[in-house]
Design a protein around this motif. Structure first.
Motif, PDB file in Angstrom:
ATOM      1  N   GLU A   1     -17.867 -11.316  27.219  1.00  0.00           N
ATOM      2  CA  GLU A   1     -18.736 -12.102  26.349  1.00  0.00           C
ATOM      3  C   GLU A   1     -18.854 -11.432  24.986  1.00  0.00           C
ATOM      4  N   GLY A   2     -19.406 -12.195  24.044  1.00  0.00           N
ATOM      5  CA  GLY A   2     -19.612 -11.683  22.696  1.00  0.00           C
ATOM      6  C   GLY A   2     -18.321 -11.368  21.964  1.00  0.00           C
ATOM      7  N   VAL A   3     -17.306 -12.165  22.151  1.00  0.00           N
ATOM      8  CA  VAL A   3     -16.011 -11.920  21.520  1.00  0.00           C
ATOM      9  C   VAL A   3     -16.074 -12.344  20.057  1.00  0.00           C
ATOM     10  N   ARG A   4     -15.661 -11.459  19.148  1.00  0.00           N
ATOM     11  CA  ARG A   4     -15.637 -11.721  17.711  1.00  0.00           C
ATOM     12  C   ARG A   4     -14.292 -11.298  17.133  1.00  0.00           C
TER      13      ARG A   4
ATOM     14  N   THR B   1     -18.963  -2.806  34.769  1.00  0.00           N
ATOM     15  CA  THR B   1     -17.968  -1.910  34.190  1.00  0.00           C
ATOM     16  C   THR B   1     -17.270  -1.091  35.253  1.00  0.00           C
ATOM     17  N   GLU B   2     -17.963  -0.712  36.313  1.00  0.00           N
ATOM     18  CA  GLU B   2     -17.349   0.094  37.359  1.00  0.00           C
ATOM     19  C   GLU B   2     -16.217  -0.643  38.053  1.00  0.00           C
ATOM     20  N   GLU B   3     -16.282  -1.984  38.088  1.00  0.00           N
ATOM     21  CA  GLU B   3     -15.243  -2.765  38.772  1.00  0.00           C
ATOM     22  C   GLU B   3     -14.054  -3.053  37.867  1.00  0.00           C
ATOM     23  N   ILE B   4     -14.203  -2.903  36.555  1.00  0.00           N
ATOM     24  CA  ILE B   4     -13.148  -3.267  35.608  1.00  0.00           C
ATOM     25  C   ILE B   4     -12.189  -2.088  35.427  1.00  0.00           C
ATOM     26  N   ILE B   5     -10.902  -2.381  35.441  1.00  0.00           N
ATOM     27  CA  ILE B   5      -9.881  -1.349  35.226  1.00  0.00           C
ATOM     28  C   ILE B   5      -9.223  -1.489  33.865  1.00  0.00           C
ATOM     29  N   GLY B   6      -9.487  -2.573  33.145  1.00  0.00           N
ATOM     30  CA  GLY B   6      -8.906  -2.749  31.824  1.00  0.00           C
ATOM     31  C   GLY B   6      -9.068  -4.164  31.330  1.00  0.00           C
ATOM     32  N   TYR B   7      -8.635  -4.377  30.091  1.00  0.00           N
ATOM     33  CA  TYR B   7      -8.694  -5.693  29.465  1.00  0.00           C
ATOM     34  C   TYR B   7      -7.301  -6.053  28.951  1.00  0.00           C
ATOM     35  N   VAL B   8      -7.030  -7.342  28.932  1.00  0.00           N
ATOM     36  CA  VAL B   8      -5.793  -7.855  28.338  1.00  0.00           C
ATOM     37  C   VAL B   8      -6.184  -8.826  27.239  1.00  0.00           C
ATOM     38  N   LEU B   9      -5.686  -8.575  26.027  1.00  0.00           N
ATOM     39  CA  LEU B   9      -6.006  -9.375  24.858  1.00  0.00           C
ATOM     40  C   LEU B   9      -4.866 -10.346  24.590  1.00  0.00           C
ATOM     41  N   HIS B  10      -5.193 -11.591  24.360  1.00  0.00           N
ATOM     42  CA  HIS B  10      -4.201 -12.644  24.136  1.00  0.00           C
ATOM     43  C   HIS B  10      -4.363 -13.161  22.713  1.00  0.00           C
ATOM     44  N   ILE B  11      -3.264 -13.273  21.985  1.00  0.00           N
ATOM     45  CA  ILE B  11      -3.288 -13.745  20.604  1.00  0.00           C
ATOM     46  C   ILE B  11      -2.063 -14.601  20.335  1.00  0.00           C
TER      47      ILE B  11
ATOM     48  N   ALA C   1      -2.631  -4.785  26.365  1.00  0.00           N
ATOM     49  CA  ALA C   1      -3.574  -4.246  27.342  1.00  0.00           C
ATOM     50  C   ALA C   1      -4.259  -3.012  26.775  1.00  0.00           C
ATOM     51  N   VAL C   2      -5.561  -2.886  27.072  1.00  0.00           N
ATOM     52  CA  VAL C   2      -6.339  -1.724  26.642  1.00  0.00           C
ATOM     53  C   VAL C   2      -7.135  -1.214  27.831  1.00  0.00           C
ATOM     54  N   GLY C   3      -7.653  -0.010  27.717  1.00  0.00           N
ATOM     55  CA  GLY C   3      -8.402   0.613  28.796  1.00  0.00           C
ATOM     56  C   GLY C   3      -9.786   0.023  28.977  1.00  0.00           C
ATOM     57  N   ARG C   4     -10.444   0.430  30.043  1.00  0.00           N
ATOM     58  CA  ARG C   4     -11.746  -0.125  30.404  1.00  0.00           C
ATOM     59  C   ARG C   4     -12.838   0.264  29.427  1.00  0.00           C
ATOM     60  N   THR C   5     -12.672   1.396  28.728  1.00  0.00           N
ATOM     61  CA  THR C   5     -13.700   1.851  27.803  1.00  0.00           C
ATOM     62  C   THR C   5     -13.508   1.305  26.395  1.00  0.00           C
ATOM     63  N   THR C   6     -12.416   0.599  26.141  1.00  0.00           N
ATOM     64  CA  THR C   6     -12.137   0.053  24.814  1.00  0.00           C
ATOM     65  C   THR C   6     -12.854  -1.272  24.651  1.00  0.00           C
ATOM     66  N   LEU C   7     -13.579  -1.429  23.534  1.00  0.00           N
ATOM     67  CA  LEU C   7     -14.321  -2.659  23.276  1.00  0.00           C
ATOM     68  C   LEU C   7     -13.897  -3.324  21.973  1.00  0.00           C
ATOM     69  N   GLU C   8     -12.892  -2.805  21.302  1.00  0.00           N
ATOM     70  CA  GLU C   8     -12.337  -3.467  20.132  1.00  0.00           C
ATOM     71  C   GLU C   8     -10.884  -3.032  19.959  1.00  0.00           C
ATOM     72  N   HIS C   9     -10.127  -3.893  19.279  1.00  0.00           N
ATOM     73  CA  HIS C   9      -8.697  -3.619  19.089  1.00  0.00           C
ATOM     74  C   HIS C   9      -8.260  -4.310  17.809  1.00  0.00           C
ATOM     75  N   ILE C  10      -7.360  -3.664  17.070  1.00  0.00           N
ATOM     76  CA  ILE C  10      -6.835  -4.223  15.827  1.00  0.00           C
ATOM     77  C   ILE C  10      -5.399  -4.670  16.063  1.00  0.00           C
ATOM     78  N   PHE C  11      -5.155  -5.951  15.875  1.00  0.00           N
ATOM     79  CA  PHE C  11      -3.801  -6.490  15.935  1.00  0.00           C
ATOM     80  C   PHE C  11      -3.139  -6.264  14.577  1.00  0.00           C
ATOM     81  N   THR C  12      -1.966  -5.654  14.574  1.00  0.00           N
ATOM     82  CA  THR C  12      -1.247  -5.369  13.336  1.00  0.00           C
ATOM     83  C   THR C  12       0.061  -6.143  13.294  1.00  0.00           C
TER      84      THR C  12
END
Length: 790
Positions: free
Chosen positions: A491-494, A515-525, A539-550
């Motif tokens: 949630e809260g995706v910006r 968070t304990e159940e999550i092993i990672g996130y996959v970002l789709h663009i 794909a990013v790790g479970r502790t990552t909450l932002e990512h920059i697409f370049t």
């Protein structure tokens, strides 16, 4: 439990339960219930559409002693359908027995095979399938569905009937056919069957007349192409030849060998070729006796040796070897690699032909035929290569599996054959596209790995093995079981732009328990204008909450969403957000060409991205003045502009920029001198396009250019003087020495190239090159500094 004599109890297919209108929970399977009709122990059966569980029991009607069986809880991997065991159909009581085992939910009992059809006659291509009903069967030719035709119909068992086979230039039923079978589990594709029309060509080779000695060896040959291969017979004086005579040997290739020729063998021979399409007779060839008596001593000679053959396993190979000589030579065979030929399936035809029945890949090799003169070491040899191919055979078949969402499924398919088979994987009859982030092919495509299994991965997967000898296929099904423990969507995706080629995507941190159940996130663009299937994932790790697409495209709108992954599988997608990258300013590179003493043409290549450019700006400045003329505005469609009414012999600076709604791009500068435009029109400027010269350097640059021009003029004058003097000397010598001539080891030619080069061809065949150095300060020098170029 005990079975009554009149009550047979069978293990039940899950499909039988579903056809009754009920659903079975993914962790249950049905055991020990009659297959024909199902009765419920409860007085009121479950409602239609309900999920069956341990509280429901099945019982066979008319079996009062049967206590019924509950739905037993088992691991999902044991959801196995029923299989009839043909090897053991009866149990100890003499009843028909069914066993619990694995069979494909959809499989071929009979696939189409290669066939040869006859024009105007019916043709049936077989395709029989077993599996859970309903099953739909369709046919394709050349990979495309068959178009409707009154001549084609689908039989009840799935076979294709062509009532009247056509073979015309504009319409033909020939080609490669395959059948597809589909039910709720997925789609299967059969192997391809090649359908050819029966044909018989004209003779490629007719038998030739021969004159042989009495008791000698005669050989006749005819060649013809046919589908299927034509059967060859021989006639003597239009009467079929008696092949019971051991002196006659007929090879499948159409060769007739006659040993110990006698008076009764003389006459006219012809071969007759026949197959399903037609029959033809060759021209006649006459066999006569030679008028001389045979020599008492004649060296051995091989009239015809073995030819190279390529066969498939289980076919018959015949290697020809016929020899003549006096005394009659002894024919022997060996392998070039020294291995033994063996004795199984080996036979000698006639006086020396080698026949190998039921060939295998071990028979491949080079075979040597030797004609040996008895009692001596004199011999003649000939050799031919035999290549035996084997169609693909599976050493390991893929196995059907049932996997939870988010887990990993692995299918292994190993095939062998000669040549080595190539493996291709199909999903529901379609070739798997290039490996994606969750589908991998390893070990030369023999292993298919599906990571993070989702419901869309549920299908029938086929492993197709192909080589030049044939095709084979094996299939397995992936069943996906759902789980209620998938993580919630982030949630809260910006999304916000960072630069013209980068966007930052962020989302809110979930609660600690999640968070304990999550092993990672996959970002789709993906670009918002592209379809949903063309998206990139990171794909990013479970502790990552932002990512920059370049490395994104400038001035482009992108759509993005996030999925969370746990060991069970992926969440649903988050809210879809969009963001646009910043604008990009264009660049342009141009060139200048001197047209005459008062005009310069500027030209450039159109931008590869025309939408990025709105127009161009041109500036002109006469050096060393600081006054700038311009800008001259040109539209985006322009690619040339001409400056006229310029001052002769002046030095000009030309600057150009491309612009759009985001601003002006980087400028490109050229310096053009009109000082010697009349001597060398069409000269291109050679300055570095990225030159950013400052004003203090302008005066020194002008002096350098003028000095270069003077140096060039001197060099050209010296060269012309030397060439004219040498030519006059040759003309004078030629007038004095007309009565004799001396061979010239080399000659001189002069030619002017398209790029302003003056070439002199030297005595060693290389070209001496003089390059116009106008406007190029790096190419100055004297004639002594000219170099030879190969």
């Amino acid at each position: 439990m005990l079975y009554t004599r009149h009550c047979w109890t069978f293990k039940v297919l899950l499909a039988d339960i579903r056809r009754s209108g009920y659903r079975v929970g993914p962790a249950y399977t049905v055991l020990d219930a009659p297959i024909t009709s199902l009765g419920w122990v409860q007085s009121h059966p479950p409602e239609e559409g309900s999920v069956l569980g341990p509280q429901h029991r099945l019982q066979a009607p008319g079996c009062p002693r049967s206590p019924g069986r509950t739905l037993a809880r088992t691991p999902p991997e044991s959801h196995l359908p029923l299989r009839n065991n043909p090897s053991s159909m009866l149990d100890n009581a003499g009843k028909r027995r069914w066993e619990l085992g694995w069979t494909s939910e959809l499989s071929f009992l009979e696939e189409p095979s290669n066939v040869i059809a006859v024009r105007g006659r019916p043709l049936v291509l077989h395709c029989r399938v077993e599996g859970e009903e309903p099953i739909s069967i369709s046919w394709r030719r050349g990979g495309r569905p068959l178009s409707p035709s009154p001549r084609r119909s689908l039989l009840a068992n799935g076979s294709l009937l062509i009532t009247s086979f056509l073979s015309r230039e504009n319409e033909s039923d020939s080609g490669e056919y395959d059948c597809t079978a589909q039910n709720r589990f997925g789609l299967l594709l059969s192997r391809r069957a090649r359908v050819q029309v029966a044909t018989l060509s004209r003779f490629l080779t007719h038998p030739q007349s021969m004159r042989v000695q009495l008791g000698g060896v005669a050989r006749f040959q005819c060649q013809i192409n046919g589908v299927p291969r034509a059967t060859i017979t021989w006639e003597l004086n239009r009467v079929p030849l008696n092949m019971d005579d051991n002196r006659f040997t007929l090879l499948p290739s159409g060769v007739l060998q006659i040993t110990g020729v006698g008076q009764q063998d003389l006459g006219d021979y012809r071969c007759v070729a026949a197959n399903a399409a037609n029959s033809r007779a060759s021209q006649e060839a006459r066999l006569t006796l030679a008028g001389w008596s045979p020599r008492t001593d004649q060296e051995p000679e091989i009239l015809s040796g073995p030819q190279d053959l390529t066969l498939t396993v289980h076919q018959t190979a015949i290697l020809e070897c016929i020899a003549t000589g006096n005394p009659r030579p002894i024919v022997s065979w060996s392998r070039l690699d020294g291995r033994s030929i063996g004795v199984d399936g080996i036979e000698v035809l006639g006086t020396g032909n080698l026949k190998i029945s039921d060939v295998t890949v071990h028979h491949s090799g080079v075979y040597v035929c030797a004609a040996n003169k008895p009692g001596t070491r004199v011999r003649r040899t000939a050799q031919g290569r035999l290549v035996v191919q084997a169609p693909p055979e599976f050493v390991q078949w893929p196995q059907s599996v049932s996997k939870r969402v988010g887990s990993t499924a692995v299918f292994t398919c190993v095939a062998q054959g000669v040549p080595e088979p190539q493996l291709v994987w199909l999903k529901n009859g379609r070739v798997l596209a290039a490996p994606s982030d969750n589908i991998k092919l390893t070990h030369s495509n023999s292993t298919l790995i599906i990571n993070r299994v989702t419901g869309s991965d549920e299908a029938i997967y086929q492993c197709i093995a192909r080589n030049s000898a044939g095709t084979n296929q094996a299939s397995a099904r992936l069943a996906v079981t759902l789980s209620q423990e998938l993580p919630a969507a982030p949630e809260g995706v910006r999304a916000e732009p960072v630069s013209p080629t980068a966007i930052r995507l962020s989302w809110r941190e979930p609660s600690h328990s999640v968070t304990e159940e999550i092993i990672g996130y996959v970002l789709h663009i993906r670009p918002a204008s592209e379809p949903a299937g063309k998206e990139l994932q990171e794909a990013v790790g479970r502790t990552t909450l932002e990512h920059i697409f370049t490395n994104l495209q400038p001035d482009t709108e992108y759509s993005m969403y996030v999925k969370a992954y746990s060991p069970v599988g992926a969440s649903g997608q988050s809210q879809l957000v969009t963001a646009s990258t910043g604008g990009e300013v264009p660049d342009v590179m141009f060139f200048a060409q001197v047209l005459n003493g008062t005009a310069v043409q500027v030209f450039w290549e159109p931008s590869p991205r025309p939408r990025l450019v709105r127009g161009y700006k041109l500036y002109l400045r006469k050096l060393p003045s600081s006054r700038i003329l311009g800008p001259t505005l040109l539209p985006s469609s322009a690619n040339t502009h001409t400056f006229t009414q310029l001052e002769p012999s002046a030095l000009y600076e030309i600057k150009m920029q491309a612009f759009n709604q985001h601003g002006d791009g980087n400028s490109t500068v050229r310096f053009v001198s009109l000082g010697e435009s009349t001597e060398s029109p069409g000269t291109f400027t050679l300055q570095d396009p990225g030159c950013d010269c400052q004003k203090p350097q302008e005066a020194s640059l002008s002096g350098i250019v003028v000095g270069i021009h003077i140096g060039i003029a001197c060099i050209i004058f010296c060269i012309l003087f030397l060439m004219l003097g040498y030519r006059r000397r040759l003309l004078g010598c030629r007038g004095i020495k007309e009565s004799w001539s001396v061979p010239q080891p080399w000659h001189s030619t002069a030619q002017e190239g398209q790029n302003g080069h003056l070439g002199l061809e030297g005595k060693d065949g290389r070209e001496l090159e003089l390059t116009e150095l106008k406007g190029n300060p790096e190419r100055t020098g004297s004639p002594a500094q000219l170099q030879q170029r190969p």
